[in-house]
Design a protein around this motif. Sequence first.
Motif, PDB file in Angstrom:
ATOM      1  N   GLY A  37     -81.711  32.010 -65.036  1.00  0.00           N
ATOM      2  CA  GLY A  37     -81.507  32.464 -67.038  1.00  0.00           C
ATOM      3  C   GLY A  37     -80.662  30.715 -67.062  1.00  0.00           C
ATOM      4  O   GLY A  37     -80.144  30.080 -65.912  1.00  0.00           O
ATOM      5  N   SER A  38     -80.794  30.257 -68.531  1.00  0.00           N
ATOM      6  CA  SER A  38     -81.010  29.065 -68.401  1.00  0.00           C
ATOM      7  C   SER A  38     -79.708  29.125 -68.353  1.00  0.00           C
ATOM      8  O   SER A  38     -78.665  27.625 -68.161  1.00  0.00           O
ATOM      9  CB  SER A  38     -81.717  28.593 -69.344  1.00  0.00           C
ATOM     10  OG  SER A  38     -81.212  29.377 -71.204  1.00  0.00           O
ATOM     11  N   TYR A  95     -72.636  25.926 -78.409  1.00  0.00           N
ATOM     12  CA  TYR A  95     -72.318  26.877 -76.807  1.00  0.00           C
ATOM     13  C   TYR A  95     -71.161  26.631 -75.796  1.00  0.00           C
ATOM     14  O   TYR A  95     -72.016  25.645 -74.902  1.00  0.00           O
ATOM     15  CB  TYR A  95     -74.039  26.737 -76.280  1.00  0.00           C
ATOM     16  CG  TYR A  95     -74.538  27.981 -75.254  1.00  0.00           C
ATOM     17  CD1 TYR A  95     -73.846  29.674 -75.145  1.00  0.00           C
ATOM     18  CD2 TYR A  95     -74.938  27.753 -73.395  1.00  0.00           C
ATOM     19  CE1 TYR A  95     -74.870  30.427 -74.545  1.00  0.00           C
ATOM     20  CE2 TYR A  95     -75.567  28.463 -73.024  1.00  0.00           C
ATOM     21  CZ  TYR A  95     -75.324  29.795 -73.092  1.00  0.00           C
ATOM     22  OH  TYR A  95     -75.365  30.583 -72.407  1.00  0.00           O
ATOM     23  N   ASN A 146     -78.326  20.640 -78.324  1.00  0.00           N
ATOM     24  CA  ASN A 146     -79.783  22.106 -78.737  1.00  0.00           C
ATOM     25  C   ASN A 146     -80.076  22.454 -79.995  1.00  0.00           C
ATOM     26  O   ASN A 146     -79.361  22.976 -80.946  1.00  0.00           O
ATOM     27  CB  ASN A 146     -77.755  23.392 -78.567  1.00  0.00           C
ATOM     28  CG  ASN A 146     -78.528  24.995 -78.696  1.00  0.00           C
ATOM     29  OD1 ASN A 146     -77.623  25.354 -78.883  1.00  0.00           O
ATOM     30  ND2 ASN A 146     -79.716  25.129 -78.340  1.00  0.00           N
TER      31      ASN A 146
HETATM   32  C1  LIG Z   1     -78.982  32.864 -75.114  1.00  0.00           C
HETATM   33  C2  LIG Z   1     -78.618  31.214 -75.010  1.00  0.00           C
HETATM   34  C3  LIG Z   1     -78.986  30.607 -74.114  1.00  0.00           C
HETATM   35  C4  LIG Z   1     -79.523  31.795 -73.198  1.00  0.00           C
HETATM   36  O1  LIG Z   1     -79.427  32.044 -72.007  1.00  0.00           O
HETATM   37  P1  LIG Z   1     -79.827  32.998 -70.793  1.00  0.00           P
HETATM   38  O2  LIG Z   1     -78.684  32.065 -69.996  1.00  0.00           O
HETATM   39  O3  LIG Z   1     -80.958  32.521 -70.326  1.00  0.00           O
HETATM   40  O4  LIG Z   1     -80.038  34.002 -71.286  1.00  0.00           O
HETATM   41  C5  LIG Z   1     -79.334  29.381 -73.778  1.00  0.00           C
HETATM   42  N1  LIG Z   1     -78.711  28.336 -74.783  1.00  0.00           N
HETATM   43  C6  LIG Z   1     -78.180  29.137 -75.493  1.00  0.00           C
HETATM   44  C7  LIG Z   1     -77.534  27.870 -77.218  1.00  0.00           C
HETATM   45  C8  LIG Z   1     -78.365  30.219 -76.408  1.00  0.00           C
HETATM   46  O5  LIG Z   1     -77.897  30.929 -76.878  1.00  0.00           O
END
Ligand SMILES: *Cc1c(COP(=O)(O)O)cnc(C)c1O
Length: 385
Positions: free
Chosen positions: A101-102, A127, A173
């Motif tokens: 996951g990122s 975030y 972002n």
């Molecule tokens: C949902 C989201 C992510 C994704 O997170 P994962 O860990 O890949 O699920 C990343 N950055 C932002 C700003 C998000 O809203």
Amino acid sequence: MFKLSKKLQDLPPYLFLEIDKAKRKARAAGRDIIDLGIGDPDQPTPRHIIEALYQASLDPANHRYALDQGMPALRCAIAVWYKDRFNVSLNPEAEVLPLIGSKEGLAHFPLAFLNPGDYTLVPDPCYPPYKGGTILAGAKPYPLPLLEGNAFLPDLKKIPSAVRKKAKLVYVNYPNNPTAATAEKPFYKELVTFARKNKIIIVSDLAYSEMSYDGYRPSSIFEIEEAREVAIEFHSLSKTYNMTGWRLGWASGNEKLIAALAKVKSNIDSGVFSAVQLAGIVALSGPQDYVKDMCRLYQERRDCLMQGLDSLGWQAKPPKATFYVWIKVPKGKDSLKFAAALLDKTNIVVTPGIGFGRYGQGYIRMALTVTKDRIKEAVERLKKI
Ligand SMILES: *Cc1c(COP(=O)(O)O)cnc(C)c1O
């Protein structure tokens, strides 16, 4: 007896606690809650991706540790996807790194480059893991206000030179959570120039690159040639393929930055379940009409909500991307109190802007993660108060 570490104590308080508590209480009391607070797709993962996971999970070879920094086949599929989507060529061996996951990568990245006393430049509102990752690395987040007057882009010229000197990395972002703002090439160009001049790493979070409307297509920072010297970009399968629970994303970009993140990760985790990686290849390489359908669905919901907000006289811009609508609360109202009052009076859950940072004050975020009927019902309830 056991005192929390200084870093853990320094983490910002979790501001959604009270809303969460009130939401649980309301649910337990049997109240009919419309939850517009969740940034998580309500639709299932496309069937062919689930089938791929199932098939891959039957093979014992996939049951072992995935220690090779991501399967070569997945890294190749990502590079092919990238070329196709942004016309940017990446070396799959050195410029692509799969992640659990990122969020994991975004939060671990500061460990690779920050020392105590260093700053990261973080958008405000943002975030939360950008701040959390910075603090856990022993460094300090320095807020870059995202103001409506500047289209929710950071004003790089306003960063004091003393701060620029101590800053090691800057988070951006776009398409943005929570403001839903987008950024275009001139902004990225200015950012790359700023980063090269000040020797600051750009961390660009592109989680919403595929969730866009009205024909709009978000850009990658690597469409700017010089970005490769200074940038790392984070991608996620979570929102694009309704795969939030699967935990699969990747980082791409500058070789040295990728190698440093890989070194951090090799000390912390043991890779993504191979069957999930194989399903990820199918997601990226298979038919993409599911992504279009998803965008169409959110676009319909967006239009429905915008029409409703308009009829209420509420101020918000229709988002070109993301599944969020960033809405101004009535002048002088506190976002946390406003959100609490909405839950109390209408059983609607929204996210108070202040939870994303000081400059989120005065806003609430609604997510398009409920059906059109529920959105209509929410608007009807709002009309009554
Ligand atoms: C949902 C989201 C992510 C994704 O997170 P994962 O860990 O890949 O699920 C990343 N950055 C932002 C700003 C998000 O809203």
